[in-house]
Write an enzyme that holds these catalytic residues in place. Structure first.
Site, PDB file in Angstrom:
ATOM      1  N   ASN A 164      93.715  75.187  28.450  1.00  0.00           N
ATOM      2  CA  ASN A 164      92.403  74.760  28.361  1.00  0.00           C
ATOM      3  C   ASN A 164      92.397  73.230  27.474  1.00  0.00           C
ATOM      4  O   ASN A 164      92.438  73.276  26.223  1.00  0.00           O
ATOM      5  CB  ASN A 164      91.603  76.168  27.501  1.00  0.00           C
ATOM      6  CG  ASN A 164      90.246  75.491  27.530  1.00  0.00           C
ATOM      7  OD1 ASN A 164      89.860  75.092  27.120  1.00  0.00           O
ATOM      8  ND2 ASN A 164      89.371  76.983  27.293  1.00  0.00           N
ATOM      9  N   CYS A 214      83.608  73.927  25.389  1.00  0.00           N
ATOM     10  CA  CYS A 214      84.553  73.429  27.118  1.00  0.00           C
ATOM     11  C   CYS A 214      83.278  73.247  27.975  1.00  0.00           C
ATOM     12  O   CYS A 214      83.912  72.825  29.161  1.00  0.00           O
ATOM     13  CB  CYS A 214      85.101  75.464  27.475  1.00  0.00           C
ATOM     14  SG  CYS A 214      86.137  75.268  26.616  1.00  0.00           S
ATOM     15  N   HIS A 262      86.133  74.626  35.382  1.00  0.00           N
ATOM     16  CA  HIS A 262      86.731  75.361  34.091  1.00  0.00           C
ATOM     17  C   HIS A 262      88.016  75.459  34.207  1.00  0.00           C
ATOM     18  O   HIS A 262      88.471  77.042  34.528  1.00  0.00           O
ATOM     19  CB  HIS A 262      86.041  75.252  32.934  1.00  0.00           C
ATOM     20  CG  HIS A 262      86.011  75.598  31.471  1.00  0.00           C
ATOM     21  ND1 HIS A 262      87.029  74.070  30.651  1.00  0.00           N
ATOM     22  CD2 HIS A 262      86.459  76.099  30.396  1.00  0.00           C
ATOM     23  CE1 HIS A 262      87.377  74.970  29.908  1.00  0.00           C
ATOM     24  NE2 HIS A 262      87.060  76.128  29.177  1.00  0.00           N
TER      25      HIS A 262
HETATM   26  O1  UT7 Z   1      87.639  77.743  27.308  1.00  0.00           O
HETATM   27  C1  UT7 Z   1      86.044  78.513  26.763  1.00  0.00           C
HETATM   28  C2  UT7 Z   1      86.193  79.680  27.380  1.00  0.00           C
HETATM   29  N1  UT7 Z   1      87.352  80.882  27.135  1.00  0.00           N
HETATM   30  C3  UT7 Z   1      87.527  82.016  27.650  1.00  0.00           C
HETATM   31  O2  UT7 Z   1      87.531  81.719  29.180  1.00  0.00           O
HETATM   32  C4  UT7 Z   1      89.270  82.159  27.127  1.00  0.00           C
HETATM   33  C5  UT7 Z   1      88.631  83.329  27.392  1.00  0.00           C
HETATM   34  N2  UT7 Z   1      89.655  85.374  27.499  1.00  0.00           N
HETATM   35  C6  UT7 Z   1      90.391  84.694  28.427  1.00  0.00           C
HETATM   36  O3  UT7 Z   1      91.293  83.858  29.038  1.00  0.00           O
HETATM   37  C7  UT7 Z   1      91.296  86.285  27.794  1.00  0.00           C
HETATM   38  O4  UT7 Z   1      91.323  87.017  26.874  1.00  0.00           O
HETATM   39  C8  UT7 Z   1      92.989  85.686  26.731  1.00  0.00           C
HETATM   40  C9  UT7 Z   1      94.501  85.023  27.431  1.00  0.00           C
HETATM   41  C10 UT7 Z   1      92.282  84.985  26.056  1.00  0.00           C
HETATM   42  C11 UT7 Z   1      93.643  87.278  26.608  1.00  0.00           C
HETATM   43  O5  UT7 Z   1      93.138  88.110  27.537  1.00  0.00           O
HETATM   44  P1  UT7 Z   1      93.149  89.453  27.618  1.00  0.00           P
HETATM   45  O6  UT7 Z   1      93.847  90.154  29.298  1.00  0.00           O
HETATM   46  O7  UT7 Z   1      91.774  89.672  27.668  1.00  0.00           O
HETATM   47  O8  UT7 Z   1      94.264  90.046  26.468  1.00  0.00           O
HETATM   48  P2  UT7 Z   1      93.626  91.045  25.240  1.00  0.00           P
HETATM   49  O9  UT7 Z   1      92.828  90.132  23.705  1.00  0.00           O
HETATM   50  O10 UT7 Z   1      92.928  92.667  25.669  1.00  0.00           O
HETATM   51  O11 UT7 Z   1      94.533  91.327  24.216  1.00  0.00           O
HETATM   52  C12 UT7 Z   1      95.610  92.865  24.613  1.00  0.00           C
HETATM   53  C13 UT7 Z   1      96.974  92.675  24.159  1.00  0.00           C
HETATM   54  C14 UT7 Z   1      96.424  92.700  22.971  1.00  0.00           C
HETATM   55  O12 UT7 Z   1      97.059  93.238  22.551  1.00  0.00           O
HETATM   56  P3  UT7 Z   1      97.431  95.127  22.259  1.00  0.00           P
HETATM   57  O13 UT7 Z   1      95.766  95.069  21.546  1.00  0.00           O
HETATM   58  O14 UT7 Z   1      96.978  95.354  23.346  1.00  0.00           O
HETATM   59  O15 UT7 Z   1      98.653  95.351  21.874  1.00  0.00           O
HETATM   60  C15 UT7 Z   1      96.947  91.572  21.994  1.00  0.00           C
HETATM   61  O16 UT7 Z   1      97.088  91.280  20.591  1.00  0.00           O
HETATM   62  O17 UT7 Z   1      97.954  91.272  24.386  1.00  0.00           O
HETATM   63  C16 UT7 Z   1      98.108  90.971  22.280  1.00  0.00           C
HETATM   64  N3  UT7 Z   1      99.017  88.685  22.652  1.00  0.00           N
HETATM   65  C17 UT7 Z   1      99.178  88.795  22.735  1.00  0.00           C
HETATM   66  N4  UT7 Z   1     100.835  88.857  22.906  1.00  0.00           N
HETATM   67  C18 UT7 Z   1     101.398  87.829  23.285  1.00  0.00           C
HETATM   68  C19 UT7 Z   1      97.219  88.295  22.371  1.00  0.00           C
HETATM   69  N5  UT7 Z   1      97.195  87.181  22.374  1.00  0.00           N
HETATM   70  C20 UT7 Z   1      99.437  87.481  22.956  1.00  0.00           C
HETATM   71  C21 UT7 Z   1     100.159  86.331  23.409  1.00  0.00           C
HETATM   72  N6  UT7 Z   1     101.312  86.702  23.316  1.00  0.00           N
HETATM   73  N7  UT7 Z   1     100.093  84.673  23.280  1.00  0.00           N
END
Ligand code: UT7
Length: 323
Positions: free
Chosen positions: A280, A113, A250
């Site tokens: 992204n 990225c 980004h």
């Molecule tokens: O470009 C390179 C750099 N990349 C980034 O900058 C990405 C950085 N990370 C992020 O943007 C975020 O961490 C994400 C968008 C990937 C995830 O958001 P989050 O607020 O950190 O969520 P999380 O990973 O802590 O997941 C929260 C919950 C989980 O369920 P439980 O364990 O709380 O029951 C996940 O299983 O959300 C669940 N989850 C989803 N639910 C519905 C994960 N993906 C999804 C989804 N739809 N697509």
């Protein structure tokens, strides 16, 4: 001294738009979850015949038109991509061929990225070193082709597209008020290599592999790393956030963008956000966002523009450019 000045910009997106609701029948997710957690509302997905090189070529042609130049005027093509059409040759030489360029040289650069920020800095050094006078810098990706479409934690986040910038050598007094690239700061730390990676490649599995990410871990590091390189860039140019006209980060997650701007004291009205439109797009995200803000008249000649990116590796970096 020589400065690398922006001469033109262009972009290209696949025809097909996929909205958040379109994922609801593919994985267990919702428009609400995606929009709230990331800010993404839609992304473009490459269809038949659309590849990293074809999107890169279209963006390059748009940038050449914008600059009033032809491929004959270009000495070097640098393509930032992690999704090349083939393991080799470089996508850059494919684009060189598509443009009918029989002179100069072309290569790919891979910093995920952060690729565009690395590529623009590399192009700047080739220009300052006298190896090239005009460089086509392209960020082009088809991340849809390395996604695991059964993994809801990653497949909803990425999109395809390309953006291109033309940099040209110009004599300059070298002041912050003069046009061109003023300062850059690049970093990487391979200790984080397993937090965002592709689980295959020619040297290991002999396959292309799929993208894997510990999203929460990436998120945890992102804001601090972004702020560090930006502050380093500010120090090199002896400026502060007050001096910035536009912040073009980004586009991975609106929450990361907002938190970075807040930490740095960059006013909300100066932030260019396109993650809602493109998702992204990795190395294409910064030039795509730049293209939008130039096309709608926000970024004007003479504006001070701050670019930033962070991604797999981890790699991260910032570039300060007087447009
Ligand atoms: O470009 C390179 C750099 N990349 C980034 O900058 C990405 C950085 N990370 C992020 O943007 C975020 O961490 C994400 C968008 C990937 C995830 O958001 P989050 O607020 O950190 O969520 P999380 O990973 O802590 O997941 C929260 C919950 C989980 O369920 P439980 O364990 O709380 O029951 C996940 O299983 O959300 C669940 N989850 C989803 N639910 C519905 C994960 N993906 C999804 C989804 N739809 N697509």
């Amino acid at each position: 001294m020589i400065r690398s000045v922006v001469r033109g910009i262009g972009s290209a997106l696949p025809r097909r738009i996929m909205r958040n609701a379109d994922f609801e029948g593919i994985v267990e997710t919702s428009d609400e979850w995606i929009a709230q957690r990331t800010g993404i509302r839609q992304r473009h997905i490459a269809g038949e015949g659309e590849t990293t090189a074809s999107l890169g070529e279209a963006a390059a042609r748009a940038a050449l038109d914008n600059a009033g130049l032809t491929p004959d005027d270009i000495d070097l093509i640098v393509v930032a991509t992690s999704t090349p059409d083939n393991t080799f040759p470089a996508t850059a030489v494919d684009i060189q061929n598509r443009l009918g360029m029989r002179h100069g040289f072309a290569f790919d650069l891979q910093a995920v990225c952060s690729g565009f920020v690395y590529a623009i800095t590399t192009a700047d050094l080739y220009i300052k070193g006298g190896l090239a006078r005009r460089v086509l810098v392209i960020g082009a990706e088809t991340f849809s082709r390395i996604l695991d479409w059964t993994d809801r934690s990653t497949c909803v986040l990425f999109g395809d597209g390309a953006g291109a910038l033309i940099l040209e050598a110009e004599e300059s007094e070298g002041r912050v008020s003069d046009r061109g690239i003023i300062a850059s700061s690049l970093r990487s730390d391979g200790a984080h290599k397993d937090k965002l990676f592709v689980d295959g490649g020619p040297g290991t599995s002999g396959t292309v592999g799929h993208l894997r990410m510990e999203g929460r871990e990436v998120f945890k590091h992102a804001v601090g790393m972004i702020a560090d390189v930006i502050e380093d860039t500010y120090a090199k140019a002896a400026i502060t956030s007050e001096d910035i006209d536009w912040f073009v980060p980004h586009q991975a997650n609106k929450r990361i963008i907002d938190a970075s701007a807040k930490k740095l004291g960059i006013a909300e009205g100066k932030v260019v956000t396109t993650v809602q439109l493109h998702g992204n797009t990795s190395a294409a995200s910064v030039p795509l966002a730049l293209s939008v803000a130039v096309a709608d008249g926000r970024i004007q000649k003479g504006d001070l523009v701050l670019l930033e990116a962070m991604g797999g590796g981890f790699t991260w970096g910032a570039v300060l450019v007087r447009w």
